[in-house]
Design an enzyme around this catalytic site. Sequence first.
Site, PDB file in Angstrom:
ATOM      1  N   GLY A 182       0.778  -1.246   0.000  1.00  0.00           N
ATOM      2  CA  GLY A 182       0.000   0.000   0.000  1.00  0.00           C
ATOM      3  C   GLY A 182       0.806   1.291   0.000  1.00  0.00           C
ATOM      4  O   GLY A 182       0.381   2.282  -0.577  1.00  0.00           O
TER       5      GLY A 182
ATOM      6  N   GLU B   9       3.870   4.285   6.241  1.00  0.00           N
ATOM      7  CA  GLU B   9       2.635   3.513   6.044  1.00  0.00           C
ATOM      8  C   GLU B   9       1.655   4.319   5.199  1.00  0.00           C
ATOM      9  O   GLU B   9       1.631   5.546   5.272  1.00  0.00           O
ATOM     10  CB  GLU B   9       1.982   3.211   7.396  1.00  0.00           C
ATOM     11  CG  GLU B   9       2.274   1.841   7.948  1.00  0.00           C
ATOM     12  CD  GLU B   9       1.616   0.700   7.174  1.00  0.00           C
ATOM     13  OE1 GLU B   9       1.180   0.902   6.022  1.00  0.00           O
ATOM     14  OE2 GLU B   9       1.570  -0.402   7.723  1.00  0.00           O
ATOM     15  N   ASP B  10       0.838   3.605   4.433  1.00  0.00           N
ATOM     16  CA  ASP B  10      -0.243   4.303   3.733  1.00  0.00           C
ATOM     17  C   ASP B  10      -1.399   4.561   4.685  1.00  0.00           C
ATOM     18  O   ASP B  10      -2.017   5.607   4.661  1.00  0.00           O
ATOM     19  CB  ASP B  10      -0.716   3.495   2.509  1.00  0.00           C
ATOM     20  CG  ASP B  10      -1.016   2.051   2.846  1.00  0.00           C
ATOM     21  OD1 ASP B  10      -0.270   1.465   3.637  1.00  0.00           O
ATOM     22  OD2 ASP B  10      -2.003   1.502   2.325  1.00  0.00           O
TER      23      ASP B  10
ATOM     24  N   ASP C 233      -4.910   1.517  10.532  1.00  0.00           N
ATOM     25  CA  ASP C 233      -6.339   1.224  10.710  1.00  0.00           C
ATOM     26  C   ASP C 233      -6.494   0.672  12.140  1.00  0.00           C
ATOM     27  O   ASP C 233      -6.626   1.442  13.088  1.00  0.00           O
ATOM     28  CB  ASP C 233      -6.703   0.201   9.612  1.00  0.00           C
ATOM     29  CG  ASP C 233      -8.180  -0.050   9.472  1.00  0.00           C
ATOM     30  OD1 ASP C 233      -8.903   0.106  10.466  1.00  0.00           O
ATOM     31  OD2 ASP C 233      -8.634  -0.426   8.378  1.00  0.00           O
ATOM     32  N   THR C 234      -6.425  -0.652  12.321  1.00  0.00           N
ATOM     33  CA  THR C 234      -6.455  -1.196  13.685  1.00  0.00           C
ATOM     34  C   THR C 234      -5.151  -0.903  14.422  1.00  0.00           C
ATOM     35  O   THR C 234      -5.094  -0.917  15.647  1.00  0.00           O
ATOM     36  CB  THR C 234      -6.645  -2.723  13.676  1.00  0.00           C
ATOM     37  OG1 THR C 234      -5.526  -3.319  13.010  1.00  0.00           O
ATOM     38  CG2 THR C 234      -7.932  -3.116  12.964  1.00  0.00           C
TER      39      THR C 234
ATOM     40  N   LYS D  24      -6.959   6.102  10.867  1.00  0.00           N
ATOM     41  CA  LYS D  24      -8.383   5.913  11.195  1.00  0.00           C
ATOM     42  C   LYS D  24      -8.530   5.745  12.704  1.00  0.00           C
ATOM     43  O   LYS D  24      -8.586   4.610  13.190  1.00  0.00           O
ATOM     44  CB  LYS D  24      -8.895   4.622  10.531  1.00  0.00           C
ATOM     45  CG  LYS D  24      -9.326   4.747   9.104  1.00  0.00           C
ATOM     46  CD  LYS D  24      -9.985   3.436   8.679  1.00  0.00           C
ATOM     47  CE  LYS D  24     -10.315   3.449   7.212  1.00  0.00           C
ATOM     48  NZ  LYS D  24     -10.792   2.150   6.747  1.00  0.00           N
TER      49      LYS D  24
ATOM     50  N   ASP E 143      -5.557  -0.425  -2.162  1.00  0.00           N
ATOM     51  CA  ASP E 143      -6.337  -1.228  -3.103  1.00  0.00           C
ATOM     52  C   ASP E 143      -7.727  -1.571  -2.588  1.00  0.00           C
ATOM     53  O   ASP E 143      -8.002  -1.500  -1.385  1.00  0.00           O
ATOM     54  CB  ASP E 143      -5.619  -2.541  -3.404  1.00  0.00           C
ATOM     55  CG  ASP E 143      -5.711  -3.522  -2.239  1.00  0.00           C
ATOM     56  OD1 ASP E 143      -5.402  -3.121  -1.099  1.00  0.00           O
ATOM     57  OD2 ASP E 143      -6.123  -4.674  -2.462  1.00  0.00           O
TER      58      ASP E 143
ATOM     59  N   ARG F 151      -4.888   0.805  -7.060  1.00  0.00           N
ATOM     60  CA  ARG F 151      -3.668   1.351  -6.456  1.00  0.00           C
ATOM     61  C   ARG F 151      -3.094   2.488  -7.293  1.00  0.00           C
ATOM     62  O   ARG F 151      -2.409   3.366  -6.782  1.00  0.00           O
ATOM     63  CB  ARG F 151      -2.608   0.256  -6.304  1.00  0.00           C
ATOM     64  CG  ARG F 151      -2.952  -0.832  -5.295  1.00  0.00           C
ATOM     65  CD  ARG F 151      -1.707  -1.674  -4.993  1.00  0.00           C
ATOM     66  NE  ARG F 151      -2.022  -2.951  -4.383  1.00  0.00           N
ATOM     67  CZ  ARG F 151      -2.169  -3.168  -3.081  1.00  0.00           C
ATOM     68  NH1 ARG F 151      -2.060  -2.159  -2.242  1.00  0.00           N
ATOM     69  NH2 ARG F 151      -2.427  -4.367  -2.609  1.00  0.00           N
TER      70      ARG F 151
END
Length: 181
Positions: free
Chosen positions: A48, A103-104, A107-108, A135, A163, A169
């Site tokens: 990513g 990092e792109d 999330d978690t 996020k 993606d 992408r």
Amino acid sequence: MDIVVRSDEIEQVLFDAEVIGRRVGELGRLINAAYVGKDLVVIGVLKGAFVFTADLVRRINIPIEVDFVELVSYVTETETSDEVFLTKDVKTNISGRDVLIIEDIVDTGLTTRFLIDHLNIREPASVEVCSLLYKPARQRVNVPLTYVGFKVGKVFVAGYGLDYAGKYRNLPDIVKLRGVD
Ligand code: PRP
């Protein structure tokens, strides 16, 4: 000629290429100021972050080394699993050096947490994280994020390296796809 994405597939452009480019420039300036005189190794997280890493390193004007790791966590098109797999390790010696993970998206946080712990085994001088997207509503484990491009809500995003089912992408913008949450 095929097109990257049909306009009816995009519900919303969240960050267009111009906005992303400006923010990447700002992040580059912050990183330049923070790492003057340091021995910096930039580590992009495949797949990513390949676009963001390529753009960001060209806004960094101090000497750096660039390497990549590949980590996999998503088990379905949009969902993550708790397990993170390292499928490509760094080749560069990072012992005693300053490491910046690119990092792109966080999330978690599980992928980034795993990577920080993995790199720390080699005793780098420091490990910091620069993520284009973050996020906060989805975060499950604590990861120190020194540099963040943009915060996003729970929405699933694609484009600029990210993606959906392996596609999009190469889209220059970051978008919400229609019907994909
Ligand atoms: C994505 C993204 C991050 C990670 C973030 O990678 O690139 O590395 O998930 O998720 P987390 O914070 O919940 O761990 P993915 O596993 O989709 O692989 P890819 O980068 O090859 O698309």
